[in-house]
Design an enzyme around this catalytic site. Sequence first.
Site, PDB file in Angstrom:
ATOM      1  NE  ARG A  36       7.118 -24.930  13.915  1.00 46.36           N
ATOM      2  CZ  ARG A  36       8.264 -24.352  13.584  1.00 46.36           C
ATOM      3  NH1 ARG A  36       9.127 -24.045  14.516  1.00 46.36           N
ATOM      4  NH2 ARG A  36       8.539 -24.102  12.324  1.00 46.36           N
ATOM      5  CE  LYS A 202      18.851 -11.185   2.492  1.00 41.87           C
ATOM      6  NZ  LYS A 202      19.781 -12.138   3.116  1.00 41.87           N
ATOM      7  N   GLY A 353       6.800 -19.823   8.181  1.00 38.62           N
ATOM      8  CA  GLY A 353       7.626 -18.632   8.306  1.00 38.62           C
ATOM      9  C   GLY A 353       6.809 -17.389   8.554  1.00 38.62           C
ATOM     10  N   GLY A 376      11.252 -23.342   6.234  1.00 40.19           N
ATOM     11  CA  GLY A 376      12.285 -23.855   5.322  1.00 40.19           C
ATOM     12  C   GLY A 376      11.808 -25.092   4.580  1.00 40.19           C
TER      13      GLY A 376
HETATM   14  P1  AMP Z   1      11.076 -13.783   4.353  1.00 40.04           P
HETATM   15  O1  AMP Z   1      11.612 -14.428   5.577  1.00 40.04           O
HETATM   16  O2  AMP Z   1      11.996 -13.781   3.194  1.00 40.04           O
HETATM   17  O3  AMP Z   1       9.683 -14.251   4.012  1.00 40.04           O
HETATM   18  O4  AMP Z   1      10.958 -12.235   4.711  1.00 40.04           O
HETATM   19  C1  AMP Z   1      10.111 -11.739   5.681  1.00 40.04           C
HETATM   20  C2  AMP Z   1      10.522 -10.349   5.997  1.00 40.04           C
HETATM   21  O5  AMP Z   1      10.434  -9.557   4.828  1.00 40.04           O
HETATM   22  C3  AMP Z   1       9.626  -9.674   7.018  1.00 40.04           C
HETATM   23  O6  AMP Z   1      10.374  -9.468   8.197  1.00 40.04           O
HETATM   24  C4  AMP Z   1       9.249  -8.348   6.374  1.00 40.04           C
HETATM   25  O7  AMP Z   1       9.357  -7.251   7.236  1.00 40.04           O
HETATM   26  C5  AMP Z   1      10.270  -8.233   5.254  1.00 40.04           C
HETATM   27  N1  AMP Z   1       9.797  -7.371   4.158  1.00 40.04           N
HETATM   28  C6  AMP Z   1       8.653  -7.449   3.474  1.00 40.04           C
HETATM   29  N2  AMP Z   1       8.554  -6.431   2.605  1.00 40.04           N
HETATM   30  C7  AMP Z   1       9.654  -5.679   2.745  1.00 40.04           C
HETATM   31  C8  AMP Z   1      10.136  -4.491   2.130  1.00 40.04           C
HETATM   32  N3  AMP Z   1       9.416  -3.870   1.188  1.00 40.04           N
HETATM   33  N4  AMP Z   1      11.321  -3.995   2.531  1.00 40.04           N
HETATM   34  C9  AMP Z   1      12.036  -4.628   3.478  1.00 40.04           C
HETATM   35  N5  AMP Z   1      11.655  -5.763   4.093  1.00 40.04           N
HETATM   36  C10 AMP Z   1      10.478  -6.283   3.733  1.00 40.04           C
END
Ligand code: AMP
Length: 408
Positions: A36, A202, A353, A376
């Site tokens: 950054r 999620k 992210g 974000g």
């Molecule tokens: P996000 O911040 O929503 O992009 O989520 C990122 C996180 O999703 C990372 O820390 C990954 O470890 C997690 N992630 C990716 N695939 C999976 C999965 N199949 N089960 C659980 N966590 C996951």
Amino acid sequence: MKKKTVEDIQVLGKKVLVRVDFNVPMQDGEITDDNRIRQALPTIEYLLDEGGKVILFSHLGRVKSEADKASATLAPVAKKLEELLGKKVKFIPETRGKVLEDAINQLKNGEVLMFENTRFEDIVGKKESGNDPDLGAYWASLGDVFVNDAFGTAHRAHASNVGIASHLESVAGFLVEKELRYIGDAVDNPVRPFVAILGGAKVSDKIAVIENLLKKADKILIGGGMAYTFMKALGFNIGTSICELDKVELAKSLLEKASGKIILPVDLVVTEEFKADAPFRVTTYKNIKDNEMGLDVGPKTIELFAKELKGAKTVVWNGPLGVFEFENFAKGTRAICEILANLKEAKTIIGGGDSAAAAIQMGFEKQFTHISTGGGASLEYLEGKALPGVEALTDQEPCDCGSNCECK
Ligand code: AMP
């Protein structure tokens, strides 16, 4: 309406307030990733070369009490910037007051100072994060013109962006301009085929992105934890995989709306425990056992995604395809990096992210068209939302033809 940028203003001899995003990861007082800071250099160097008196400020982490100050000071960041810039950066450990005001008044053309973490103003009454009008007015009074180059906080209305911008001529820095151009063009004006890849933990974090991209992208490839809520919606057993039960109906309706645009994994890497060294196996989406969870996409899915990406001209990716933090479950995410790196004719854009962190960590930093600095902010921009930190900037004047056309 297009916003003014640093190239639209004269800064010679002016006190230029520059909001940067120096919210860098730190461990034991050491910066672990200076991306950054490096991304802000073009704007800072330009303003210094043009003879501005540059006053930098940023937030760093969350500051809730006096006790948080020691670990949230920007002092190490000022030092790092000095090293990268090859120039003295005077650090003022204050966010207001005579010491800061005197230091600003003593700045000469082409000199730079940085003041302390803007969120130190959150300790009593959330003045920065709550966009306290007096704080915005005060900071604005310290300068002649305002440059916002902090894309990472552009989705928030804080005193250090929106607050200041309501008092001064306010323009975008090169980084903000670049982020808006790459992400904005990809979503609003994509060269087709346009393929989006979504992953991460999620569905709930990315519902609005999926809805917006369903209108714009030709295909949406879904992996990561969020894929299991979709597989559950289709009636498959997902064992103990991550799933948002309250979003299953929504996933069903998104799949219906998508009419074939959404592509889900066909095989997965499953394990019985959420552990780096847990034994694992590859199985199809129909054969996950009750005690197994999927932590990565499998080789057939990688093949399928590669096929869908072949010939793509615009690709936007947000969210890792598996638990990339564990080497055994990082293959899907690494494979996507490799596939995108080899799409030589495509514009490849990674939202900030975790996917950005994964791509950089895996050594692909230079192989994408653009890696966003804002997690974000890039998500909200992909959702089609206006970003308050950008909206608050001064509009470009209409060109001579009298309308707001593109001929400028
Ligand atoms: P996000 O911040 O929503 O992009 O989520 C990122 C996180 O999703 C990372 O820390 C990954 O470890 C997690 N992630 C990716 N695939 C999976 C999965 N199949 N089960 C659980 N966590 C996951």
